[in-house]
Design a protein around this motif. Structure first.
Motif, mmCIF file in Angstrom:
data_model
loop_
_atom_site.group_PDB
_atom_site.id
_atom_site.type_symbol
_atom_site.label_atom_id
_atom_site.label_comp_id
_atom_site.label_asym_id
_atom_site.label_seq_id
_atom_site.Cartn_x
_atom_site.Cartn_y
_atom_site.Cartn_z
ATOM 1 N N ILE A 63 -14.938 -4.441 -5.575
ATOM 2 C CA ILE A 63 -14.229 -3.160 -5.565
ATOM 3 C C ILE A 63 -13.125 -3.121 -4.511
ATOM 4 C CG2 ILE A 63 -16.210 -1.876 -6.479
ATOM 5 C CD1 ILE A 63 -16.716 -0.902 -3.572
ATOM 6 N N ILE A 64 -12.925 -4.219 -3.770
ATOM 7 C CA ILE A 64 -11.905 -4.214 -2.732
ATOM 8 C C ILE A 64 -11.277 -5.599 -2.622
ATOM 9 C CG2 ILE A 64 -13.486 -4.790 -0.846
ATOM 10 C CD1 ILE A 64 -10.625 -2.223 -0.595
ATOM 11 N N TRP A 65 -9.975 -5.644 -2.411
ATOM 12 C CA TRP A 65 -9.241 -6.916 -2.288
ATOM 13 C C TRP A 65 -9.624 -7.655 -1.021
ATOM 14 C CZ3 TRP A 65 -5.046 -8.093 1.202
ATOM 15 C CH2 TRP A 65 -4.372 -9.287 0.903
ATOM 16 N N GLU A 66 -9.699 -6.909 0.093
ATOM 17 C CA GLU A 66 -10.084 -7.503 1.376
ATOM 18 C C GLU A 66 -10.917 -6.491 2.173
ATOM 19 O OE1 GLU A 66 -11.290 -9.308 4.102
ATOM 20 O OE2 GLU A 66 -9.891 -10.641 3.023
ATOM 21 N N PRO A 67 -12.231 -6.730 2.275
ATOM 22 C CA PRO A 67 -13.098 -5.759 2.962
ATOM 23 C C PRO A 67 -12.905 -5.719 4.474
ATOM 24 C CG PRO A 67 -14.360 -7.685 2.287
ATOM 25 C CD PRO A 67 -12.987 -7.848 1.695
ATOM 26 N N LYS A 68 -12.384 -6.792 5.067
ATOM 27 C CA LYS A 68 -12.213 -6.837 6.516
ATOM 28 C C LYS A 68 -10.856 -6.238 6.887
ATOM 29 C CE LYS A 68 -15.169 -10.902 7.132
ATOM 30 N NZ LYS A 68 -15.257 -12.309 7.618
ATOM 31 N N LEU A 69 -10.899 -5.110 7.583
ATOM 32 C CA LEU A 69 -9.679 -4.378 7.891
ATOM 33 C C LEU A 69 -8.685 -5.169 8.739
ATOM 34 C CD1 LEU A 69 -10.929 -0.708 8.461
ATOM 35 C CD2 LEU A 69 -9.951 -1.747 6.419
ATOM 36 N N PRO A 70 -9.119 -5.960 9.717
ATOM 37 C CA PRO A 70 -8.120 -6.747 10.475
ATOM 38 C C PRO A 70 -7.298 -7.681 9.587
ATOM 39 C CG PRO A 70 -10.200 -6.682 11.668
ATOM 40 C CD PRO A 70 -10.458 -6.076 10.324
ATOM 41 N N LYS A 71 -7.941 -8.302 8.590
ATOM 42 C CA LYS A 71 -7.208 -9.180 7.672
ATOM 43 C C LYS A 71 -6.246 -8.383 6.800
ATOM 44 C CE LYS A 71 -10.473 -13.041 7.232
ATOM 45 N NZ LYS A 71 -11.253 -13.872 6.275
ATOM 46 N N LEU A 72 -6.697 -7.219 6.353
ATOM 47 C CA LEU A 72 -5.835 -6.361 5.540
ATOM 48 C C LEU A 72 -4.620 -5.912 6.346
ATOM 49 C CD1 LEU A 72 -5.216 -4.670 3.025
ATOM 50 C CD2 LEU A 72 -6.744 -2.910 3.907
ATOM 51 N N LEU A 73 -4.852 -5.497 7.586
ATOM 52 C CA LEU A 73 -3.745 -5.057 8.430
ATOM 53 C C LEU A 73 -2.780 -6.195 8.732
ATOM 54 C CD1 LEU A 73 -5.591 -2.683 10.924
ATOM 55 C CD2 LEU A 73 -3.860 -2.044 9.258
ATOM 56 N N ALA A 74 -3.322 -7.395 8.920
ATOM 57 C CA ALA A 74 -2.460 -8.551 9.178
ATOM 58 C C ALA A 74 -1.551 -8.835 7.993
ATOM 59 C CB ALA A 74 -3.323 -9.777 9.494
ATOM 60 N N ALA A 75 -2.100 -8.707 6.777
ATOM 61 C CA ALA A 75 -1.291 -8.920 5.571
ATOM 62 C C ALA A 75 -0.211 -7.843 5.452
ATOM 63 C CB ALA A 75 -2.189 -8.919 4.340
ATOM 64 N N CYS A 76 -0.560 -6.608 5.786
ATOM 65 C CA CYS A 76 0.415 -5.520 5.712
ATOM 66 C C CYS A 76 1.532 -5.707 6.745
ATOM 67 C CB CYS A 76 -0.266 -4.178 5.942
ATOM 68 S SG CYS A 76 -1.392 -3.672 4.603
ATOM 69 N N LYS A 77 1.162 -6.177 7.930
ATOM 70 C CA LYS A 77 2.134 -6.322 9.005
ATOM 71 C C LYS A 77 3.178 -7.386 8.686
ATOM 72 C CE LYS A 77 2.378 -6.751 14.028
ATOM 73 N NZ LYS A 77 1.607 -6.926 15.277
ATOM 74 N N LYS A 78 2.795 -8.386 7.897
ATOM 75 C CA LYS A 78 3.730 -9.452 7.544
ATOM 76 C C LYS A 78 4.670 -9.060 6.401
ATOM 77 C CE LYS A 78 0.368 -13.078 8.723
ATOM 78 N NZ LYS A 78 -0.475 -14.153 8.142
ATOM 79 N N ALA A 79 4.345 -7.976 5.716
ATOM 80 C CA ALA A 79 5.053 -7.639 4.477
ATOM 81 C C ALA A 79 6.437 -7.060 4.737
ATOM 82 C CB ALA A 79 4.228 -6.650 3.661
ATOM 83 N N HIS A 80 7.351 -7.413 3.852
ATOM 84 C CA HIS A 80 8.699 -6.859 3.844
ATOM 85 C C HIS A 80 9.006 -6.370 2.425
ATOM 86 C CE1 HIS A 80 8.935 -9.295 7.492
ATOM 87 N NE2 HIS A 80 9.999 -8.592 7.842
ATOM 88 N N GLY A 81 9.643 -5.226 2.330
ATOM 89 C CA GLY A 81 10.039 -4.739 1.004
ATOM 90 C C GLY A 81 9.850 -3.246 0.875
ATOM 91 N N GLU A 82 10.094 -2.746 -0.316
ATOM 92 C CA GLU A 82 9.943 -1.327 -0.591
ATOM 93 C C GLU A 82 9.363 -1.145 -1.982
ATOM 94 O OE1 GLU A 82 13.782 0.517 -0.640
ATOM 95 O OE2 GLU A 82 14.667 -1.055 -1.879
ATOM 96 N N ALA A 83 8.690 -0.037 -2.187
ATOM 97 C CA ALA A 83 8.069 0.224 -3.489
ATOM 98 C C ALA A 83 7.792 1.714 -3.622
ATOM 99 C CB ALA A 83 6.772 -0.571 -3.648
#
Length: 406
Positions: free
Chosen positions: A288-308
């Protein structure tokens, strides 16, 4: 000698208004000749707060934009971030998102039905609608732990599963609503007083609804076939057979009046019941979740560039969240456009030419939510310049280019 119209102010605080908004009516006798309104009484600075937080914290904040449509904003925001970070939401989570969204549609439409009955002076029906609304809130609490501000949606999925033990609870609620719906339709649509008060009242033509860019039941009641779940399928909606509800589905002509808005919302309750039952039956197994560990999720978000842009067909219509990310912890930009923001201008053609006594039900007929609509206005100096459509377009383009770093 021509009679001079007199002005009747209503609001921003008034018993007929459930949230602060100011109206000014130029009257000739009991007839509204000209109407104007001024929102902006409940601006809370949520976008400002969000742009100083990380995306996971913002999800918690989006639940509080609207006290009725919590999942609407959290789902729209999460979908925007998921597109930027390139996150694939598990199929099971998509089905759970749809189930909660449709339960929210049911409870929102029932809340509106109670408010509409109250504005018409039919308080017995008001009490009935709000009493049966409790059943959907009980089910939502059973699934999420909360009646309001569910805290269910997370970037990449959902935080809680729907277990087999919860299915009977949900089915019992839906069966109760299916049995009740005939009674609600009869009370709302066949009552003589409601028909007299609502038919040919607050009319919004197809052309006006299209020109003013209305959304949701307000648009569909005027014959505009517009539904994000159908036009741009997302989550599990692409797997479902959904047809936008128009007043003609009840066998009548489309007049775009208050009565038609009642028809659309009541029939959408029946549609939501079917959608939830289908999702429960066809919901796949899996995570039910792509990444249950919040630090990993936040790390992926921090690297992201773009708009949607994240879209969702809320109970009131299309809700959009624009998100831009530039590799920092907080978004570079976050902009919310709630459903009511698109519908408020339809008040003007609805109100002009109507009786003053019908103002409360006409205002309520679009199911306005001011708390998730309000914006702040910044005035510099004594400038009183008016911005034209061309000015607004030019400024929007310039701001978009600044955000993109062009």
């Amino acid at each position: 000698m021509k009679k001079k119209p007199y002005v009747v102010p209503i609001g921003p605080i008034h018993p007929a208004l459930k949230e602060p908004v100011q109206f000014l009516f130029e009257m000739e006798g009991e007839v509204v000749k000209k109407a104007d309104f001024a929102p902006g009484q409940t601006h809370r600075g949520i976008e400002w707060m969000g742009m100083r937080r990380n995306p996971v914290q913002i999800v918690h904040l989006t639940d509080r934009i609207c006290g009725i449509c919590g999942v609407t904003h959290s789902l729209s925001f999460a979908r925007a971030v998921e597109q930027i970070v390139d996150i694939e939401v598990p199929a099971r989570a998509d089905y759970i998102r749809v189930i909660i969204a449709e339960l929210e549609r049911i409870q929102s439409h029932l809340l509106w039905a109670g408010v509409a009955a109250h504005e018409l002076g039919f308080d017995t029906l008001f009490y009935l609608a709000w009493r049966v609304r409790e059943d959907s809130l009980d089910v939502i609490e059973n699934i999420t732990g909360n009646r309001i501000n569910y805290g269910l949606v997370q970037i990449g999925g959902v935080r809680r599963d729907i277990t087999p033990e919860q299915h009977p609870v949900i089915h019992k609620c839906l069966d109760g609503y299916r049995d009740l719906l005939g009674k609600m339709l009869n009370l709302f649509l066949h009552d003589t007083t409601i028909s007299i008060r609502c038919k040919d009242t607050g009319k919004l033509s197809f052309e006006e609804a299209l020109h003013l860019c209305t959304v949701g039941p307000t648009a569909r009641a005027s014959g505009v076939v517009k539904d994000v779940r159908v036009d741009y399928p997302y989550a599990a909606y692409g797997d479902l057979d959904i047809t936008p509800i128009l007043p003609s589905a009840y066998g009548g002509e489309i007049n775009g009046d208050v009565y038609d808005r009642i028809v659309v919302r009541l029939l959408e309750i029946e549609q939501s019941i079917g959608i939830i039952e289908t999702c429960l039956k066809e919901m796949p197994e899996g995570g039910i979740i792509w990444e249950p560990k919040l630090p990993k999720l936040l790390a992926a978000c921090k690297k992201a560039h773009g708009e949607a842009i994240g879209r969702h067909e809320a109970p009131r219509g299309e809700c959009t969240h624009y998100v831009a990310m530039d590799g920092n912890e907080a978004p570079a930009m976050w902009k919310v456009k709630a459903s009511s923001y698109s519908n408020l201008h339809s008040w003007i053609p609805m109100l002009e030419g109507e009786q003053l006594a019908d103002v409360p039900i006409i205002v309520a007929s679009i199911d306005p939510c001011l708390s998730c609509t309000d914006r702040v206005a910044v005035v510099r100096g004594n400038s009183s310049d008016l911005l034209t459509k061309e000015d607004l377009h030019r400024l929007s383009v310039e701001k978009t280019r600044r955000i993109q770093g062009c």
